[in-house]
Each structure stands twice: as structure tokens, then as C-alpha cells.
Write a protein that holds these residues in place. Sequence first.
Motif, PDB file in Angstrom:
ATOM      1  N   LEU B 179       0.840  -1.205   0.000  1.00 54.90           N
ATOM      2  CA  LEU B 179       0.000   0.000   0.000  1.00 54.90           C
ATOM      3  C   LEU B 179       0.869   1.247   0.000  1.00 54.90           C
ATOM      4  O   LEU B 179       0.552   2.256  -0.631  1.00 54.90           O
ATOM      5  CB  LEU B 179      -0.920  -0.002   1.221  1.00 54.90           C
ATOM      6  CG  LEU B 179      -2.013  -1.070   1.197  1.00 54.90           C
ATOM      7  CD1 LEU B 179      -2.731  -1.130   2.520  1.00 54.90           C
ATOM      8  CD2 LEU B 179      -2.992  -0.803   0.070  1.00 54.90           C
ATOM      9  N   TYR B 180       1.982   1.158   0.711  1.00 50.73           N
ATOM     10  CA  TYR B 180       2.918   2.278   0.769  1.00 50.73           C
ATOM     11  C   TYR B 180       3.515   2.555  -0.609  1.00 50.73           C
ATOM     12  O   TYR B 180       3.737   3.693  -0.995  1.00 50.73           O
ATOM     13  CB  TYR B 180       4.002   1.932   1.802  1.00 50.73           C
ATOM     14  CG  TYR B 180       5.213   2.812   1.753  1.00 50.73           C
ATOM     15  CD1 TYR B 180       5.171   4.119   2.255  1.00 50.73           C
ATOM     16  CD2 TYR B 180       6.419   2.341   1.226  1.00 50.73           C
ATOM     17  CE1 TYR B 180       6.287   4.928   2.211  1.00 50.73           C
ATOM     18  CE2 TYR B 180       7.536   3.143   1.177  1.00 50.73           C
ATOM     19  CZ  TYR B 180       7.461   4.431   1.671  1.00 50.73           C
ATOM     20  OH  TYR B 180       8.575   5.225   1.625  1.00 50.73           O
ATOM     21  N   ARG B 187      -8.195   4.303  -4.945  1.00 53.18           N
ATOM     22  CA  ARG B 187      -8.141   4.790  -3.583  1.00 53.18           C
ATOM     23  C   ARG B 187      -8.983   3.926  -2.644  1.00 53.18           C
ATOM     24  O   ARG B 187      -8.509   3.533  -1.568  1.00 53.18           O
ATOM     25  CB  ARG B 187      -8.627   6.244  -3.556  1.00 53.18           C
ATOM     26  CG  ARG B 187      -8.259   6.939  -2.294  1.00 53.18           C
ATOM     27  CD  ARG B 187      -8.183   8.435  -2.432  1.00 53.18           C
ATOM     28  NE  ARG B 187      -8.137   9.015  -1.106  1.00 53.18           N
ATOM     29  CZ  ARG B 187      -9.225   9.353  -0.429  1.00 53.18           C
ATOM     30  NH1 ARG B 187     -10.404   9.211  -0.960  1.00 53.18           N
ATOM     31  NH2 ARG B 187      -9.108   9.851   0.791  1.00 53.18           N
ATOM     32  N   THR B 188     -10.220   3.623  -3.062  1.00 51.84           N
ATOM     33  CA  THR B 188     -11.086   2.827  -2.181  1.00 51.84           C
ATOM     34  C   THR B 188     -10.480   1.458  -1.904  1.00 51.84           C
ATOM     35  O   THR B 188     -10.499   0.995  -0.761  1.00 51.84           O
ATOM     36  CB  THR B 188     -12.487   2.611  -2.807  1.00 51.84           C
ATOM     37  OG1 THR B 188     -12.444   3.086  -4.157  1.00 51.84           O
ATOM     38  CG2 THR B 188     -13.540   3.348  -2.045  1.00 51.84           C
ATOM     39  N   ALA B 189      -9.938   0.838  -2.933  1.00 59.62           N
ATOM     40  CA  ALA B 189      -9.342  -0.485  -2.745  1.00 59.62           C
ATOM     41  C   ALA B 189      -8.194  -0.414  -1.746  1.00 59.62           C
ATOM     42  O   ALA B 189      -8.040  -1.289  -0.897  1.00 59.62           O
ATOM     43  CB  ALA B 189      -8.848  -1.029  -4.080  1.00 59.62           C
ATOM     44  N   ARG B 190      -7.418   0.668  -1.838  1.00 61.87           N
ATOM     45  CA  ARG B 190      -6.288   0.787  -0.922  1.00 61.87           C
ATOM     46  C   ARG B 190      -6.752   0.986   0.517  1.00 61.87           C
ATOM     47  O   ARG B 190      -6.183   0.419   1.445  1.00 61.87           O
ATOM     48  CB  ARG B 190      -5.384   1.946  -1.351  1.00 61.87           C
ATOM     49  CG  ARG B 190      -4.434   1.541  -2.484  1.00 61.87           C
ATOM     50  CD  ARG B 190      -3.461   2.627  -2.796  1.00 61.87           C
ATOM     51  NE  ARG B 190      -4.116   3.778  -3.395  1.00 61.87           N
ATOM     52  CZ  ARG B 190      -3.992   5.017  -2.938  1.00 61.87           C
ATOM     53  NH1 ARG B 190      -3.245   5.247  -1.900  1.00 61.87           N
ATOM     54  NH2 ARG B 190      -4.613   5.999  -3.543  1.00 61.87           N
ATOM     55  N   ILE B 191      -7.805   1.797   0.664  1.00 58.38           N
ATOM     56  CA  ILE B 191      -8.321   2.026   2.019  1.00 58.38           C
ATOM     57  C   ILE B 191      -8.843   0.713   2.616  1.00 58.38           C
ATOM     58  O   ILE B 191      -8.518   0.347   3.745  1.00 58.38           O
ATOM     59  CB  ILE B 191      -9.429   3.094   1.999  1.00 58.38           C
ATOM     60  CG1 ILE B 191      -8.809   4.457   1.682  1.00 58.38           C
ATOM     61  CG2 ILE B 191     -10.176   3.138   3.338  1.00 58.38           C
ATOM     62  CD1 ILE B 191      -9.793   5.566   1.477  1.00 58.38           C
TER      63      ILE B 191
END
Lengths: 72, 240
Positions: B179-180, B187-191
Motif C-alpha cells: 500500500l505504501y 483509492r477505495t481499494a487501498r483504504i
Amino acid sequence: MSAAKRLSIDRIACAGRGVCAELFPERVDLDEWGYPVIPDPTVPEHLLGHARRAVAGCPVLALRLDPAPPER
Amino acid sequence: MNTATLQLAAGPSPLWYATRAGGTVALVLLTATVVLGIASGGQYAPKRIARFEIAALHRNLSLLTLAFLVLHIVTAIADTFVHLTWWDAVLPFASSYRTLWLGLGTLAFDLLLAVLATSAIRLRLGVRRWKAVHWLSYACWPLALFHGAGTGTDTKLPLQLLLTAACTAAVVAAVWWRLYRAGPEHRTARIWGGVAALVLPMLLVAFLANGPLRAGWAQRADAVTTVPASPAADRLGGPR
Ligand code: SF4
């Protein structure tokens, strides 16, 4: 008829990961940003095994091996 | 003496030991596979290892995982200690024995088979479809983890707990690293990924503390609705 094939790259799909150059240095060089350059796209029969491995190894399947166009 | 020891004293069989060992090894291998997969997805490129080597290791470890899973499943079915059928290996939540906890493992196995099969025909499938199925790996691993924690005979052993913790830490760390490294897209997938990586270890600790690490889990594990354990099920539980 020759069994040679032609190597091509889908430049939009390519993520510049360079796996192809690791697996098939005979035909694939990398530019300074790590994107592949293919000076000579024809793949003679004795290199086909390496070419297929590179095609299968590309993480985004951006590499293609097509039948070579008829020589004139 | 806890129930597991009693049961083992009643009927230890080489097959049952093979089942437990096979399952544990498979979890470690699956963890390594997942971590390597995340690493190559994040374009991990150390100087001394080529990328195709990481990819080859990822693939070979996944096949090794399959081999140990076959051992794990075949010996579990062949052993008469618990009654399992061949259907229980592929049909999730159909077994009479620990329906929920075994079912998680079956589901993980099905997902793994789907991921392996689609990878085998990746060139014909195309990247999009292949990747859509490959994402299931992120579901497969936690299912396998909770299957092991929930029904593993050895869950309580300090060494096994350490192994479970190490596997969890490895995957969580890999996800965070990924994720970093990720770009601004999705964005949503990363959150969601970040939240999941945060919640999963807490869930595991809470589950272990309330389930397998408390007395009488062997009985309670057979009931489907035991998380969190109801007081009634607790009273039914074995000797403390
Ligand atoms: S392996 Fe594929 S993605 Fe990587 S540089 Fe070669 S063509 Fe591009």
C-alpha cells in the motif's frame, strides 16, 4: 517457409518491469527507464523457447509472439 | 489434560499426524507464496534477485502448497479419527465434523484451485480475467489461517502460536508495504486493504483468546455459532 516469429510489445500495457529483458536478452534491451526496446523483432526458430518463456513471464502479458509476416 | 490430548491418547495414528503437519506446512508455504506475490505486485526489485526468479519462486511455492494440501486432505479423509468424505474436501460447510471451521479450509482450497487453474491458462485467459480471479488469493489466505486456528489440533502449542503470529505478521507487513508503494489510483481499494490488514490481526487475537485458547474448545468448535462463545456452550465445554 521459415518458422521464425515476430516479437512485439503492447506499449500501453507494458509496466516496464523488465522481466522480458531478463528472460530474453537476445532480443530485448531495456531503455534507461526500464522499458523494453526490441532492435530486431524477428525470432529465429532456435530462440523460440526463450521467447515463449518471456511472453509467459511478462506480469501484464504485454509481450506477443506472432507469426512473422511473409518475407519479400 | 485437555480434550485434544485425551482424543489423541485414544487413537493416535500416523495419518492424523500427517494431516496436522501437512496443514501447518501448507499454511507456511501459502504465506510465503502470498508474500512473494504481493512483493512482485509491488514491483519489489532487489539488486541480487531477478524479477523472473521471484515470479518462478512464487509459482513453485504455490505448487508446493498444493502438494502439501493434497497430503493434508487425503490423510484427513483416510484417517478414521474423524469421519470425512471426499465431498468434504471440495464442498464447503457440508461436513458433519466442525462444519464451520472445516468449511473455511474447504473454501480456501476451492479458491486456491481456482487461482491455480486460471494461472495455468493465463495466456489464453487474458490479463483482466486472470487478475480478477487472482485477487481471490487475498480471501484464500485468511480463510486458511482461520481454518487452521479454528480446527487445528495444535493451535494451543506455543510454537504453533508463534508460527501463526509470524505468518500473520508477514502478510500484514507485505500488504502495508504494498500500500505504501501503491500509486494514487484505486483509492477505495487501498483504504479497504489497509483496514483489512489492520482488523485481521485483531480479529485473530480476539478469536484465539475467546475460542481455541479457552478450555473446552474441542466441544464448542463443533457448534457453528460459537463466535463469540455463548455462556451455554461454555458450560457444555470440557473440564477446565
Ligand atoms: S516483462 Fe512485460 S511489462 Fe515487463 S518490460 Fe517486458 S513487456 Fe513490459
